[in-house]
Structures are given as structure tokens and as C-alpha cells.
Design a protein around this motif. Structure first.
Motif, PDB file in Angstrom:
ATOM      1  N   LEU A 153       3.618   5.708  -5.768  1.00  0.00           N
ATOM      2  CA  LEU A 153       3.430   5.788  -7.213  1.00  0.00           C
ATOM      3  C   LEU A 153       2.374   6.819  -7.579  1.00  0.00           C
ATOM      4  O   LEU A 153       2.535   7.575  -8.546  1.00  0.00           O
ATOM      5  CB  LEU A 153       3.026   4.413  -7.775  1.00  0.00           C
ATOM      6  CG  LEU A 153       4.116   3.361  -7.847  1.00  0.00           C
ATOM      7  CD1 LEU A 153       3.544   2.042  -8.338  1.00  0.00           C
ATOM      8  CD2 LEU A 153       5.218   3.817  -8.783  1.00  0.00           C
ATOM      9  N   ILE A 154       1.309   6.876  -6.808  1.00  0.00           N
ATOM     10  CA  ILE A 154       0.252   7.857  -7.068  1.00  0.00           C
ATOM     11  C   ILE A 154       0.786   9.269  -6.895  1.00  0.00           C
ATOM     12  O   ILE A 154       0.520  10.153  -7.720  1.00  0.00           O
ATOM     13  CB  ILE A 154      -0.961   7.595  -6.153  1.00  0.00           C
ATOM     14  CG1 ILE A 154      -1.653   6.288  -6.555  1.00  0.00           C
ATOM     15  CG2 ILE A 154      -1.952   8.754  -6.204  1.00  0.00           C
ATOM     16  CD1 ILE A 154      -2.721   5.823  -5.586  1.00  0.00           C
ATOM     17  N   GLU A 155       1.571   9.480  -5.844  1.00  0.00           N
ATOM     18  CA  GLU A 155       2.144  10.806  -5.611  1.00  0.00           C
ATOM     19  C   GLU A 155       3.121  11.189  -6.722  1.00  0.00           C
ATOM     20  O   GLU A 155       3.131  12.333  -7.186  1.00  0.00           O
ATOM     21  CB  GLU A 155       2.841  10.848  -4.255  1.00  0.00           C
ATOM     22  CG  GLU A 155       1.888  10.796  -3.082  1.00  0.00           C
ATOM     23  CD  GLU A 155       2.598  10.688  -1.750  1.00  0.00           C
ATOM     24  OE1 GLU A 155       3.848  10.753  -1.716  1.00  0.00           O
ATOM     25  OE2 GLU A 155       1.891  10.539  -0.738  1.00  0.00           O
ATOM     26  N   MET A 156       3.930  10.233  -7.175  1.00  0.00           N
ATOM     27  CA  MET A 156       4.861  10.509  -8.267  1.00  0.00           C
ATOM     28  C   MET A 156       4.105  10.835  -9.545  1.00  0.00           C
ATOM     29  O   MET A 156       4.508  11.724 -10.309  1.00  0.00           O
ATOM     30  CB  MET A 156       5.790   9.311  -8.476  1.00  0.00           C
ATOM     31  CG  MET A 156       6.810   9.114  -7.375  1.00  0.00           C
ATOM     32  SD  MET A 156       7.746   7.594  -7.514  1.00  0.00           S
ATOM     33  CE  MET A 156       8.468   7.724  -9.119  1.00  0.00           C
TER      34      MET A 156
ATOM     35  N   LEU B  61       0.826  -1.208   0.000  1.00  0.00           N
ATOM     36  CA  LEU B  61       0.000   0.000   0.000  1.00  0.00           C
ATOM     37  C   LEU B  61       0.859   1.256   0.000  1.00  0.00           C
ATOM     38  O   LEU B  61       0.548   2.234  -0.679  1.00  0.00           O
ATOM     39  CB  LEU B  61      -0.941   0.004   1.206  1.00  0.00           C
ATOM     40  CG  LEU B  61      -2.089  -0.988   1.165  1.00  0.00           C
ATOM     41  CD1 LEU B  61      -2.919  -0.867   2.436  1.00  0.00           C
ATOM     42  CD2 LEU B  61      -2.968  -0.762  -0.048  1.00  0.00           C
ATOM     43  N   GLY B  62       1.963   1.243   0.753  1.00  0.00           N
ATOM     44  CA  GLY B  62       2.877   2.373   0.758  1.00  0.00           C
ATOM     45  C   GLY B  62       3.506   2.595  -0.607  1.00  0.00           C
ATOM     46  O   GLY B  62       3.638   3.731  -1.078  1.00  0.00           O
ATOM     47  N   PHE B  63       3.854   1.510  -1.280  1.00  0.00           N
ATOM     48  CA  PHE B  63       4.429   1.596  -2.626  1.00  0.00           C
ATOM     49  C   PHE B  63       3.420   2.187  -3.611  1.00  0.00           C
ATOM     50  O   PHE B  63       3.753   3.062  -4.413  1.00  0.00           O
ATOM     51  CB  PHE B  63       4.876   0.207  -3.078  1.00  0.00           C
ATOM     52  CG  PHE B  63       5.431   0.161  -4.465  1.00  0.00           C
ATOM     53  CD1 PHE B  63       6.650   0.735  -4.757  1.00  0.00           C
ATOM     54  CD2 PHE B  63       4.720  -0.459  -5.476  1.00  0.00           C
ATOM     55  CE1 PHE B  63       7.159   0.693  -6.039  1.00  0.00           C
ATOM     56  CE2 PHE B  63       5.223  -0.503  -6.765  1.00  0.00           C
ATOM     57  CZ  PHE B  63       6.448   0.078  -7.051  1.00  0.00           C
ATOM     58  N   VAL B  64       2.179   1.732  -3.533  1.00  0.00           N
ATOM     59  CA  VAL B  64       1.135   2.254  -4.415  1.00  0.00           C
ATOM     60  C   VAL B  64       0.906   3.740  -4.151  1.00  0.00           C
ATOM     61  O   VAL B  64       0.762   4.534  -5.084  1.00  0.00           O
ATOM     62  CB  VAL B  64      -0.181   1.453  -4.255  1.00  0.00           C
ATOM     63  CG1 VAL B  64      -1.331   2.124  -4.968  1.00  0.00           C
ATOM     64  CG2 VAL B  64       0.006   0.034  -4.764  1.00  0.00           C
TER      65      VAL B  64
ATOM     66  N   LYS C  42       1.110  12.197  -9.750  1.00  0.00           N
ATOM     67  CA  LYS C  42       0.533  13.546  -9.587  1.00  0.00           C
ATOM     68  C   LYS C  42       1.602  14.602  -9.834  1.00  0.00           C
ATOM     69  O   LYS C  42       1.360  15.624 -10.490  1.00  0.00           O
ATOM     70  CB  LYS C  42      -0.054  13.718  -8.193  1.00  0.00           C
ATOM     71  CG  LYS C  42      -1.355  12.994  -7.986  1.00  0.00           C
ATOM     72  CD  LYS C  42      -1.861  13.233  -6.559  1.00  0.00           C
ATOM     73  CE  LYS C  42      -3.121  12.467  -6.296  1.00  0.00           C
ATOM     74  NZ  LYS C  42      -3.582  12.647  -4.894  1.00  0.00           N
ATOM     75  N   GLU C  43       2.812  14.383  -9.298  1.00  0.00           N
ATOM     76  CA  GLU C  43       3.896  15.345  -9.473  1.00  0.00           C
ATOM     77  C   GLU C  43       4.298  15.468 -10.937  1.00  0.00           C
ATOM     78  O   GLU C  43       4.565  16.565 -11.428  1.00  0.00           O
ATOM     79  CB  GLU C  43       5.099  14.953  -8.629  1.00  0.00           C
ATOM     80  CG  GLU C  43       4.893  15.123  -7.137  1.00  0.00           C
ATOM     81  CD  GLU C  43       6.050  14.617  -6.323  1.00  0.00           C
ATOM     82  OE1 GLU C  43       7.062  14.140  -6.901  1.00  0.00           O
ATOM     83  OE2 GLU C  43       5.955  14.660  -5.070  1.00  0.00           O
ATOM     84  N   SER C  44       4.341  14.332 -11.642  1.00  0.00           N
ATOM     85  CA  SER C  44       4.718  14.396 -13.043  1.00  0.00           C
ATOM     86  C   SER C  44       3.670  15.093 -13.876  1.00  0.00           C
ATOM     87  O   SER C  44       3.991  15.792 -14.850  1.00  0.00           O
ATOM     88  CB  SER C  44       4.978  12.993 -13.595  1.00  0.00           C
ATOM     89  OG  SER C  44       3.781  12.248 -13.650  1.00  0.00           O
ATOM     90  N   LYS C  45       2.407  14.979 -13.519  1.00  0.00           N
ATOM     91  CA  LYS C  45       1.338  15.682 -14.245  1.00  0.00           C
ATOM     92  C   LYS C  45       1.392  17.178 -13.963  1.00  0.00           C
ATOM     93  O   LYS C  45       1.074  17.984 -14.827  1.00  0.00           O
ATOM     94  CB  LYS C  45      -0.024  15.106 -13.862  1.00  0.00           C
ATOM     95  CG  LYS C  45      -0.275  13.735 -14.434  1.00  0.00           C
ATOM     96  CD  LYS C  45      -1.645  13.202 -14.062  1.00  0.00           C
ATOM     97  CE  LYS C  45      -1.837  11.801 -14.622  1.00  0.00           C
ATOM     98  NZ  LYS C  45      -3.125  11.237 -14.234  1.00  0.00           N
ATOM     99  N   LEU C  46       1.788  17.546 -12.742  1.00  0.00           N
ATOM    100  CA  LEU C  46       1.909  18.967 -12.410  1.00  0.00           C
ATOM    101  C   LEU C  46       3.089  19.617 -13.128  1.00  0.00           C
ATOM    102  O   LEU C  46       3.045  20.803 -13.474  1.00  0.00           O
ATOM    103  CB  LEU C  46       2.036  19.162 -10.897  1.00  0.00           C
ATOM    104  CG  LEU C  46       0.804  18.844 -10.050  1.00  0.00           C
ATOM    105  CD1 LEU C  46       1.162  18.968  -8.571  1.00  0.00           C
ATOM    106  CD2 LEU C  46      -0.330  19.784 -10.406  1.00  0.00           C
ATOM    107  N   ASP C  47       4.162  18.871 -13.337  1.00  0.00           N
ATOM    108  CA  ASP C  47       5.345  19.403 -13.999  1.00  0.00           C
ATOM    109  C   ASP C  47       5.090  19.679 -15.480  1.00  0.00           C
ATOM    110  O   ASP C  47       5.716  20.548 -16.066  1.00  0.00           O
ATOM    111  CB  ASP C  47       6.523  18.443 -13.867  1.00  0.00           C
ATOM    112  CG  ASP C  47       7.028  18.379 -12.421  1.00  0.00           C
ATOM    113  OD1 ASP C  47       6.730  19.317 -11.650  1.00  0.00           O
ATOM    114  OD2 ASP C  47       7.704  17.396 -12.076  1.00  0.00           O
ATOM    115  N   LYS C  48       4.176  18.966 -16.087  1.00  0.00           N
ATOM    116  CA  LYS C  48       3.906  19.124 -17.522  1.00  0.00           C
ATOM    117  C   LYS C  48       3.085  20.287 -17.749  1.00  0.00           C
ATOM    118  O   LYS C  48       2.742  21.206 -17.853  1.00  0.00           O
ATOM    119  CB  LYS C  48       3.191  17.907 -18.087  1.00  0.00           C
ATOM    120  CG  LYS C  48       4.074  16.693 -18.120  1.00  0.00           C
ATOM    121  CD  LYS C  48       3.344  15.533 -18.715  1.00  0.00           C
ATOM    122  CE  LYS C  48       4.251  14.306 -18.737  1.00  0.00           C
ATOM    123  NZ  LYS C  48       3.607  13.151 -19.281  1.00  0.00           N
TER     124      LYS C  48
END
Length: 63
Positions: free
Chosen positions: A52-55, A46-49, A57-63
Motif C-alpha cells: 500500500l505504501i508503494e502504491m 506487513l507485506g500488504f502494508v 508513492k507511485e500515485s503521488k509520483l504520477d500526479k
């Protein structure tokens, strides 16, 4: 009416004893290493998932 009341009281007593024994079995199961191992693995998953969700979200914000 007396028989019905007696039957209901006996049924409640039997069910309460079964509930108590089920709680004891669950407590024993929670203390076993197999159960705790699976729980730890699931929490890690669950921590890994979540990471991944946070990463994502961050990649979508950077674009």
C-alpha cells in the motif's frame, strides 16, 4: 565476605538455570502451530502494508 561470594555464586547459578529453561520454553512456543500461524499472518499484513505504501508513492509520483 565468604558468605556474600557464596550467595552471589548461587544466585548466578539459579539465574542461569532459569534462563536456560526460559529459552527451552520459547523454543517450544516457536514450534507450536498457533505461534507460527500468528507470525505468518503478521508477515502477510506487513507485506500488504508495504504494498500500500508503494502504491501510494507511485500515485503521488504520477500526479
Amino acid at each position: 565476605m565468604r558468605y556474600v561470594t557464596t550467595a552471589l555464586v548461587v544466585a548466578v547459578l539459579i539465574l542461569s538455570v532459569q534462563l536456560h529453561s526460559a529459552k527451552e520454553r520459547i523454543a517450544v512456543l516457536e514450534q507450536s502451530t498457533v505461534y507460527s500461524k500468528h507470525t505468518d499472518n503478521f508477515e502477510q499484513f506487513l507485506g500488504f502494508v508495504q504494498q500500500l505504501i508503494e502504491m501510494d508513492k507511485e500515485s503521488k509520483l504520477d500526479k
